[in-house]
Design a protein around this motif. Structure first.
Motif, PDB file in Angstrom:
ATOM      1  N   TYR A  59     -34.122 -10.142  -6.875  1.00 54.20           N
ATOM      2  CA  TYR A  59     -32.725 -10.170  -7.312  1.00 54.20           C
ATOM      3  C   TYR A  59     -32.082 -11.554  -7.323  1.00 54.20           C
ATOM      4  CZ  TYR A  59     -32.256 -10.110  -2.210  1.00 54.20           C
ATOM      5  OH  TYR A  59     -32.387 -10.394  -0.889  1.00 54.20           O
ATOM      6  N   VAL A  66     -23.576  -6.313  -1.614  1.00 54.52           N
ATOM      7  CA  VAL A  66     -22.898  -7.549  -2.004  1.00 54.52           C
ATOM      8  C   VAL A  66     -21.980  -8.018  -0.889  1.00 54.52           C
ATOM      9  CG1 VAL A  66     -21.385  -8.624  -3.705  1.00 54.52           C
ATOM     10  CG2 VAL A  66     -23.002  -6.858  -4.412  1.00 54.52           C
ATOM     11  N   ILE A  76     -25.338 -10.987  -3.924  1.00 55.83           N
ATOM     12  CA  ILE A  76     -26.244  -9.908  -3.527  1.00 55.83           C
ATOM     13  C   ILE A  76     -27.081 -10.417  -2.356  1.00 55.83           C
ATOM     14  CG2 ILE A  76     -28.119  -8.389  -4.267  1.00 55.83           C
ATOM     15  CD1 ILE A  76     -27.204  -8.966  -7.183  1.00 55.83           C
ATOM     16  N   LEU A  93     -27.000  -2.503  -4.763  1.00 58.88           N
ATOM     17  CA  LEU A  93     -26.866  -3.932  -4.511  1.00 58.88           C
ATOM     18  C   LEU A  93     -25.920  -4.066  -3.338  1.00 58.88           C
ATOM     19  CD1 LEU A  93     -26.255  -5.182  -8.165  1.00 58.88           C
ATOM     20  CD2 LEU A  93     -28.434  -4.937  -6.960  1.00 58.88           C
ATOM     21  N   GLN A 125     -32.951   3.114  -9.883  1.00 62.02           N
ATOM     22  CA  GLN A 125     -31.564   2.977  -9.442  1.00 62.02           C
ATOM     23  C   GLN A 125     -31.519   2.250  -8.105  1.00 62.02           C
ATOM     24  OE1 GLN A 125     -28.733   4.102 -11.420  1.00 62.02           O
ATOM     25  NE2 GLN A 125     -30.547   3.688 -12.654  1.00 62.02           N
ATOM     26  N   GLN A 126     -30.709   1.220  -8.060  1.00 63.24           N
ATOM     27  CA  GLN A 126     -30.646   0.364  -6.872  1.00 63.24           C
ATOM     28  C   GLN A 126     -29.234   0.319  -6.296  1.00 63.24           C
ATOM     29  OE1 GLN A 126     -31.361  -3.088  -9.359  1.00 63.24           O
ATOM     30  NE2 GLN A 126     -33.344  -3.394  -8.403  1.00 63.24           N
ATOM     31  N   ILE A 175     -23.032  -1.564  -4.474  1.00 57.90           N
ATOM     32  CA  ILE A 175     -22.786  -1.312  -5.890  1.00 57.90           C
ATOM     33  C   ILE A 175     -24.061  -0.748  -6.504  1.00 57.90           C
ATOM     34  CG2 ILE A 175     -22.298  -2.416  -8.121  1.00 57.90           C
ATOM     35  CD1 ILE A 175     -20.673  -4.499  -6.581  1.00 57.90           C
ATOM     36  N   ARG A 176     -23.911   0.358  -7.218  1.00 58.64           N
ATOM     37  CA  ARG A 176     -25.085   0.972  -7.825  1.00 58.64           C
ATOM     38  C   ARG A 176     -25.385   0.337  -9.176  1.00 58.64           C
ATOM     39  NH1 ARG A 176     -26.556   7.386  -8.562  1.00 58.64           N
ATOM     40  NH2 ARG A 176     -28.169   7.056 -10.126  1.00 58.64           N
ATOM     41  N   THR A 177     -26.667   0.060  -9.409  1.00 58.82           N
ATOM     42  CA  THR A 177     -27.040  -0.479 -10.719  1.00 58.82           C
ATOM     43  C   THR A 177     -28.466  -0.089 -11.066  1.00 58.82           C
ATOM     44  OG1 THR A 177     -26.731  -2.424 -12.120  1.00 58.82           O
ATOM     45  CG2 THR A 177     -27.981  -2.761 -10.115  1.00 58.82           C
ATOM     46  N   THR A 178     -28.949  -0.608 -12.217  1.00 61.32           N
ATOM     47  CA  THR A 178     -30.288  -0.298 -12.708  1.00 61.32           C
ATOM     48  C   THR A 178     -31.142  -1.552 -12.656  1.00 61.32           C
ATOM     49  OG1 THR A 178     -29.286   1.318 -14.189  1.00 61.32           O
ATOM     50  CG2 THR A 178     -31.541   0.676 -14.675  1.00 61.32           C
ATOM     51  N   CYS A 179     -32.379  -1.403 -12.210  1.00 62.38           N
ATOM     52  CA  CYS A 179     -33.300  -2.534 -12.047  1.00 62.38           C
ATOM     53  C   CYS A 179     -33.505  -3.288 -13.360  1.00 62.38           C
ATOM     54  CB  CYS A 179     -34.638  -2.022 -11.525  1.00 62.38           C
ATOM     55  SG  CYS A 179     -35.909  -3.290 -11.433  1.00 62.38           S
TER      56      CYS A 179
END
Ligand code: SF4
Ligand code: FES
Lengths: 375, 532
Positions: A292, A263, A268, A261, A258-259, A246-250
């Motif tokens: 995280y 899962v 995570i 995750l 951009q990270q 899953i793409r997300t922001t730190c």
């Protein structure tokens, strides 16, 4: 148009001046395997797995370092190329501990190897299983692990720091970690040490990472094509076939990296950088990569609480929110809306801050809303 | 930031002032270091000889809190030698005369004396920044966390306008924001004077627009209080109900004793957080919130890039998204808010009400997000601001600034200056990083970083526990002898409660932004006598 053209596997294609064979081939969707090549760093030609045949050239050339020349005729999977790649892979498999199924054929030596690997790893598969470039290429080129004499014992993995496990028995000495450290992150913690067959990736003085310049950004782990460098926190836990990305922001600083995750079962288990994404272009720092798991801490607040004497009482949402609304109404009635004030959170999402200022302005009717713009 | 991170690695020249980028913004620093490998020049202006300073072509170790004197002296030289961008100044700016009149008084001789650096170094800096164009200027809290923070910021802008480095790629004035979403919280109007999108609450037409959108009348017109004023209001009774969302004020604000007295005075305190903190101890009601990766939303980074945050796992127990909690309170006041997800809040309200975000909708944020201003849906977003010298309000205005010393300077009783900041492995008060496996192992305790010279004078050994005290309090903390810190300075962070620098810091503020002077106060260091 007839200017910059060369022949790639029998087809005439264009190239841009200065482009390497690898770059041009990738642009034309021809897959040339690489191991040591690292985007954004100077090509070193260390692993030779990207070799291609160029008509008229005596030796095979490495695609990642050789620029295209007009009229050049290149074959990327000729029998000679395939045979060379297979041999290179077999030599790599023979050096160190590669106990995955890569070496199918398995003679006695291989079994002995598997056993020894299990001593180190327990029953677990190699932590990079399913995410290993060497494994992938060994299958692709049907390399056998028993064609060469296996090298004897290699040292046990370095576990002396909380983040990165270094297992030299799985190192193919491609140098990507060195480039990630020196050219991408520019932390200059590791480099090649020793010579010849003793060649090894070392810190100055060959000390453990914990006693070096290493800042544990983990970029070397991200660059490692095998299981030689793995994230301690994800080791034996993260299995690529079980995880969803899953793409997300730190959640830390204002760079906003951009990270991915990773899962697994609703948790995570690993974080990596999104390659080619803005703003971080595949990079993370120690906090972004390893910071995280606070969300799974047992200390988390799980129920609304209302003060009772020196302590707190667990209550329902309705009870807590009713009390908040009631007290705020009383205060507004007695002292006016400006007797209320609120501080929003500079770490939470935009939508939360928007809602909070709306609550203060449109509901309470005060502009007493601020946040820690300062710390 | 006026510019973007992706410009860093292409820049030819940097001036980094008051920013410990390799620790506070590590990934941004990697791009800067990439540029250095390609031959870019770097000037670091910082009292500390930190990692980046060691990589610099020139490190200018000015005294804490003398930035304006230094910047003015640079401008003095640039004007006196005619090294500034006359064309840009003539066509894109106003009030050059006023600037020139002020900086004329800041001769290199004078500034050398104030800043504690050689005169020739100031001239050398001016020569270097004038010789390469554009120069990219980056700063962080070393500029803002002073009583003269606003004037510090204006001075950096003056310098870049004078050099014509505004509105160009790889130039500009680039403050790196400390927290992941400080930019966003400002953009969203979590400020006492503006609605979302920096629309002034004092403007009647804008109030009318928000009244209509929110279905209410008579929105308040007067600017509200800023945090330090709120805190004081808790004591004098002006503020009776206080709502703290996600901030650990008891550790992050200067002078912990004073702050805790203020929090303890609160008549009714609501805290909404993900963990119990030093601050929630004072609460009357504590509301459990969903954390990062437990609900969908957006963050806005330092380069104004709006990026998605996505759900990976469910919040524990009964914890709820913050936006949901606010909505439930509104309902108890008889307001039914329609939006029922972060996406609906953004798409239907924020992007409709704030012109900068008009073109930003969730469906456009799937990849690398969008940088505001982005007024309409086919707009690509904006990498760098003020392109071709077009400032938001016409021409760029020079605002000359005079230097003033920090509110508290060393004296006989407290002979050293304490400056504070952050360290790589941790984040703020460690409510998050302190609970991540491994990070405490990398950095497990606070230290007071002091120079070998000061240590020698006091007979202090590396690793020895010493006492650091100011007029406000004292802490016992391990001494860390390092050549990064100049003689006369103590440097600490605020990651650990017991030895938190904020027991010592001075609660004095910039007049305009009310930013506290975390970067300078007077302290004394002592050996702890082992008679216990
Ligand atoms: S990974 Fe590091 S540099 Fe990137 S946003 Fe997170 S804290 Fe900042
Ligand atoms: S990838 Fe070309 S030599 Fe290694």
């Amino acid at each position: 148009m007839s200017e910059n053209v060369f022949t790639l596997n029998g087809n005439e294609v264009d190239f841009q001046p200065g482009e390497t064979i690898l770059e041009a081939a990738r642009r034309h969707d021809i897959d040339i395997p690489t191991l040591c090549h690292l985007a954004g760093a100077t090509p070193t030609g260390a692993c030779r797995i990207c070799v291609v045949e160029i008509e008229g050239a005596e030796t095979l050339m490495t695609a990642c370092t050789t620029p295209v020349v007009k009229g050049m005729r290149v074959l990327t999977e000729s029998p000679r190329v395939v045979e060379t790649r297979r041999t290179l892979l077999e030599l790599m498999l023979a050096y160190g501990n590669h106990n995955c199924a890569a070496g199918q054929a398995g003679g006695e030596n291989w079994t002995a190897y598997q056993l020894k690997a299990q001593e180190i790893d327990g029953d677990a598969l190699c932590p990079a299983w399913g995410d290993c470039k060497l494994q992938e290429l060994a299958f692709r080129y049907q390399a056998r692990a028993d064609r060469f004499v296996l090298t004897p014992d290699s040292p046990p993995p370095e576990l002396a720091n909380p983040m990165i496990v270094r297992d030299f028995s799985r190192c193919i000495r491609c140098g990507r970690c060195i480039q990630a450290c020196n050219e991408i992150q520019v932390n200059r913690a590791i480099n090649y040490g020793y010579r010849g067959s003793d060649l090894k990736v070392v810190t100055p003085g060959d000390f453990p990472l914990a006693n070096s310049n290493c800042v544990f950004c983990g970029q070397c782990v991200e660059a490692c094509p095998t299981g030689a460098l793995v994230d301690s926190k994800a080791r034996y836990r993260w299995r690529p076939w079980k995880t969803e990305k899953i793409r997300t922001t730190c959640p830390y600083c204002g760079v906003g990296c951009q990270q991915w995750l990773h899962v697994q079962d609703g948790r995570i288990v690993r974080v990596t950088a999104v390659e080619d994404a803005q703003p971080n272009q595949g990079r993370l720092c120690v906090k972004g990569r390893y910071g995280y798991d606070f969300i799974y801490s047992e200390d988390r607040l799980k129920t609304p609480l209302i003060r009772e004497g020196e302590g707190f009482r667990e209550v329902s949402w309705d009870e807590a929110l009713d009390l908040v609304a009631e007290r705020f109404k009383e205060i507004i009635a007695a002292s006016g809306p400006d007797a209320l004030a609120g501080v929003s959170c500079a770490r939470s999402i935009n939508e939360d801050s928007y809602q909070m200022q709306k609550l203060f302005r449109a509901v309470f009717r005060t502009n007493n809303i601020d946040h820690c713009a300062r710390t | 930031m006026t510019n973007s991170f992706n410009e860093f690695s292409r820049a030819k020249m940097f001036m980094v002032i008051g920013s410990n980028m390799t620790e506070a913004h590590p990934v941004a620093a990697t791009f800067l270091k990439n540029a250095l490998l390609r031959g870019a020049q770097l000037i670091v202006v910082d009292p500390r000889r930190h990692k980046l300073a060691k990589m610099a072509d020139l490190h200018v170790p000015i005294r804490v809190g003398t930035d304006i004197a230094f910047l003015n002296a640079l401008m003095h030289v640039l004007i006196a030698e005619g090294w500034y961008d006359k064309k840009f100044v003539a066509s894109c700016t106003v009030d050059f005369d006023k600037l020139a009149a002020t900086v004329m008084r800041y001769t290199p001789e004078y500034a050398a004396d104030v800043c504690g650096v050689p005169m020739e170094m100031i001239r050398d800096t001016a020569r270097r920044i004038a010789s390469v164009k554009p120069m990219m200027l980056c700063y962080t809290l070393g500029i803002t966390e002073h009583t003269c923070g606003t004037r510090n910021v204006m001075s950096t802008a003056n310098l870049q306008m004078l050099l014509g480095n505004i509105g160009v790629e790889c130039g500009g004035v680039n403050p790196l924001r400390g927290q992941n979403n400080v930019q966003g919280a400002c953009d969203m109007g979590a400020l006492p004077n503006v609605f979302p999108g920096y629309q002034k609450v004092g403007d009647m037409a804008l109030r009318a627009k928000f009244e209509k959108a929110w279905g209410v009348d008579a929105l308040p017109a007067a600017n509200g209080l800023m945090i330090p004023q709120m805190m004081e209001g808790l004591v004098d009774g002006r503020v009776r109900g206080f709502y703290i969302f996600g901030e650990n004020l008891a550790n992050t604000e200067p002078d912990i004793r004073k702050v805790e007295h203020e929090l303890a005075s609160a008549e009714f305190l609501v805290c909404q957080d993900i963990f119990p903190t030093e601050t929630t101890r004072f609460a009357h009601v504590v509301l459990p919130a969903a954390a990062w990766s437990e609900n969908d939303g957006t963050f806005t980074n330092s380069e104004r890039r709006v990026n998605r945050v996505r759900t990976a796992s469910a919040p524990p127990g009964q914890a709820k998204p913050n936006w949901w909690i606010f909505k439930q309170i509104a309902r108890r006041f008889g307001q039914q808010w329609a939006a029922d997800s972060a996406q609906e809040i953004w798409d239907n309200e924020i992007s409709v009400l704030a012109p900068q975000f008009g073109g930003i909708k969730y469906h456009r944020l799937e990849g690398d997000g969008l940088q505001w201003p982005c007024p309409v849906e086919d707009h690509p977003g904006t990498c760098f601001l003020h392109q071709d010298g077009h400032f938001t309000c016409g021409l760029g205005v020079f605002t000359p600034c005079d230097w003033t010393p920090p509110a508290e300077v060393p004296d006989e009783q407290y002979p050293l200056v304490l400056s504070t900041g952050r360290r790589l492995a941790h984040y703020h008060t460690r409510t998050q990083t302190g609970r991540c496996e491994g990070l405490n192992e990398i950095l497990g305790e606070e230290t007071a970083d002091i120079s070998p010279a000061d240590a020698r004078a006091k007979g202090i050994a590396h690793g020895e526990t010493i006492r650091v005290s100011s007029r406000r309090g004292q802490v016992a903390v391990k001494a860390n002898l390092t050549d990064e810190v100049p003689a006369g300075m103590v440097w600490m962070a605020f990651h650990f409660r017991e030895a938190c620098a904020n027991w010592l810091t001075n609660p004095v503020y910039d007049d305009i932004t009310m930013t506290a002077e975390y970067k300078a106060c007077a302290v004394r260091i002592e050996k702890i006598q082992s008679d216990r």
